[in-house]
Design a protein around this motif. Structure first.
Motif, mmCIF file in Angstrom:
data_model
loop_
_atom_site.group_PDB
_atom_site.id
_atom_site.type_symbol
_atom_site.label_atom_id
_atom_site.label_comp_id
_atom_site.label_asym_id
_atom_site.label_seq_id
_atom_site.Cartn_x
_atom_site.Cartn_y
_atom_site.Cartn_z
ATOM 1 N N UNK A 1 0.768 -1.295 -0.123
ATOM 2 C CA UNK A 1 0.123 -0.027 0.132
ATOM 3 C C UNK A 1 0.638 1.201 0.009
ATOM 4 N N UNK A 2 0.551 2.252 -0.921
ATOM 5 C CA UNK A 2 1.418 3.496 -1.147
ATOM 6 C C UNK A 2 1.141 4.548 0.146
ATOM 7 N N UNK A 3 2.021 4.859 0.684
ATOM 8 C CA UNK A 3 1.771 5.979 1.810
ATOM 9 C C UNK A 3 2.069 7.388 1.031
ATOM 10 N N UNK A 4 1.459 8.407 1.514
ATOM 11 C CA UNK A 4 1.555 9.747 1.082
ATOM 12 C C UNK A 4 1.435 10.459 2.200
ATOM 13 N N UNK A 5 2.236 11.696 2.411
ATOM 14 C CA UNK A 5 2.209 12.658 3.426
ATOM 15 C C UNK A 5 1.877 14.013 2.862
ATOM 16 N N UNK A 6 0.949 14.540 3.641
ATOM 17 C CA UNK A 6 0.637 16.157 3.199
ATOM 18 C C UNK A 6 1.277 16.902 4.148
ATOM 19 N N UNK A 7 1.914 17.813 3.761
ATOM 20 C CA UNK A 7 2.522 18.817 4.607
ATOM 21 C C UNK A 7 1.748 19.556 5.428
ATOM 22 N N UNK A 157 -5.048 -1.190 7.447
ATOM 23 C CA UNK A 157 -5.703 -2.297 6.965
ATOM 24 C C UNK A 157 -7.184 -2.235 6.490
ATOM 25 N N UNK A 158 -7.914 -1.597 7.269
ATOM 26 C CA UNK A 158 -9.252 -1.375 7.000
ATOM 27 C C UNK A 158 -9.426 -0.671 5.669
ATOM 28 N N UNK A 159 -8.711 0.429 5.571
ATOM 29 C CA UNK A 159 -8.955 1.103 4.424
ATOM 30 C C UNK A 159 -8.774 0.429 3.139
ATOM 31 N N UNK A 160 -7.776 -0.370 3.093
ATOM 32 C CA UNK A 160 -7.056 -1.394 2.258
ATOM 33 C C UNK A 160 -8.030 -2.197 1.846
ATOM 34 N N UNK A 161 -8.862 -2.927 2.703
ATOM 35 C CA UNK A 161 -9.979 -3.879 2.553
ATOM 36 C C UNK A 161 -11.069 -3.268 1.510
ATOM 37 N N UNK A 162 -11.016 -1.850 1.816
ATOM 38 C CA UNK A 162 -12.189 -1.214 1.008
ATOM 39 C C UNK A 162 -11.812 -0.833 -0.396
ATOM 40 N N UNK A 163 -10.643 -1.157 -0.654
ATOM 41 C CA UNK A 163 -10.319 -1.049 -2.013
ATOM 42 C C UNK A 163 -9.331 0.182 -2.285
ATOM 43 N N UNK A 164 -8.821 0.523 -0.947
ATOM 44 C CA UNK A 164 -7.889 1.794 -1.625
ATOM 45 C C UNK A 164 -6.688 1.340 -1.409
ATOM 46 N N UNK A 165 -5.709 1.773 -2.550
ATOM 47 C CA UNK A 165 -4.532 1.397 -2.853
ATOM 48 C C UNK A 165 -3.399 2.273 -2.232
ATOM 49 N N UNK A 166 -3.872 3.520 -1.603
ATOM 50 C CA UNK A 166 -3.120 4.375 -1.309
ATOM 51 C C UNK A 166 -3.705 5.352 -0.030
ATOM 52 N N UNK A 167 -3.076 5.553 0.907
ATOM 53 C CA UNK A 167 -3.475 6.436 1.991
ATOM 54 C C UNK A 167 -2.570 7.590 2.325
ATOM 55 N N UNK A 168 -3.262 8.635 2.694
ATOM 56 C CA UNK A 168 -2.408 10.048 3.102
ATOM 57 C C UNK A 168 -2.721 10.357 4.225
ATOM 58 N N UNK A 169 -1.585 10.659 5.159
ATOM 59 C CA UNK A 169 -1.525 10.941 6.464
ATOM 60 C C UNK A 169 -1.017 12.586 6.578
ATOM 61 N N UNK A 186 3.647 4.186 10.193
ATOM 62 C CA UNK A 186 2.556 3.802 9.191
ATOM 63 C C UNK A 186 3.319 2.975 8.080
ATOM 64 N N UNK A 187 4.652 2.831 8.066
ATOM 65 C CA UNK A 187 5.135 2.183 6.933
ATOM 66 C C UNK A 187 5.141 0.708 7.286
ATOM 67 N N UNK A 188 5.246 0.547 8.743
ATOM 68 C CA UNK A 188 5.485 -0.917 9.366
ATOM 69 C C UNK A 188 3.945 -1.425 9.242
ATOM 70 N N UNK A 189 2.839 -0.621 9.349
ATOM 71 C CA UNK A 189 1.652 -1.117 9.261
ATOM 72 C C UNK A 189 1.071 -1.249 7.713
ATOM 73 N N UNK A 190 1.655 -0.632 6.874
ATOM 74 C CA UNK A 190 1.424 -0.826 5.585
ATOM 75 C C UNK A 190 1.732 -2.055 4.814
#
Length: 202
Positions: A1-7, A157-169, A186-190
């Motif tokens: 799962x790709x992780x994005x960070x917003x400044x 993990x929950x949002x991944x199950x809903x079909x998201x391939x990325x998440x922004x924190x 976050x990286x460990x969880x992803x």
């Protein structure tokens, strides 16, 4: 799962050094979002970020900077994209969607789209989540659907199950003053959350 960070919305001392450190530890995507900032201010921050990381950055608004720097692309309001016909020369295009109708529209104009807010925001007081957005069918195609809003390691993990391939924190990364440690969590969880482990139909 790709992780994005917003400044962070504000500029802070040694920000470029912190962002460089995040990239060094494996951050693959940064959304440089500074509401109200001038082109000059955002340009100065980009110049302070190592050039080899620019290809991982999308700048929110400030379209002119995409011609000055070798950045990945720009994030623009959905309405702007729907009304524009000459945006595609800005690299990757990103936008936000906050309803089923906007999700459908985003699929026609964006390479990636934030769907938000899924959960109560950590950075914006009284910005309530809308969990029903998790289950809105995502149009098939090449758009990368990004979960946003109250994202923490235990929700990946929950949002991944809903079909998201990325998440922004955003809030989770910045609020406690330890962004490197928070990104590592976050990286460990992803880790291990891939298309093959996603069984949700979308």
């Amino acid at each position: 799962m790709q992780l994005l960070v917003i400044t962070r919305e504000d500029f802070f001392s040694e920000e470029a050094a912190v962002l460089n450190d995040l990239f060094e530890t494996g951050l693959t995507g940064l959304h440089l979002r500074k509401p109200g900032a001038t082109d000059h201010e955002v340009r100065a921050l980009l110049r302070a970020i190592r050039t080899d990381f620019h290809s991982r950055i999308l700048v929110h608004n400030h379209q002119a900077l995409s011609g000055e720097f070798d950045i990945l692309g720009v994030h623009l309001p959905l309405n702007t994209l729907l009304q524009a016909d000459k945006i595609r020369d800005k690299g990757q295009i990103s936008c936000s969607a906050h309803s089923p109708a906007e999700i459908q529209a985003a699929a026609t104009v964006a390479d990636r789209a934030f769907i938000s807010p899924l959960f109560n925001s950590l950075s914006k007081k009284d910005y309530r989540g809308n969990a029903s957005l998790c289950t809105v069918p995502k149009p098939k195609g090449n758009t990368l659907w990004v979960a946003l809003g109250g994202i923490t390691p235990n929700r990946l993990a929950a949002v991944h199950r809903y079909g998201f391939e990325a998440a922004a924190v955003m809030g989770y990364i910045w609020q406690c003053g330890r962004p490197l440690q928070q990104l590592a969590k976050c990286q460990a969880a992803a880790a291990g959350l891939t298309k093959e482990t996603n069984h949700e139909t979308h």
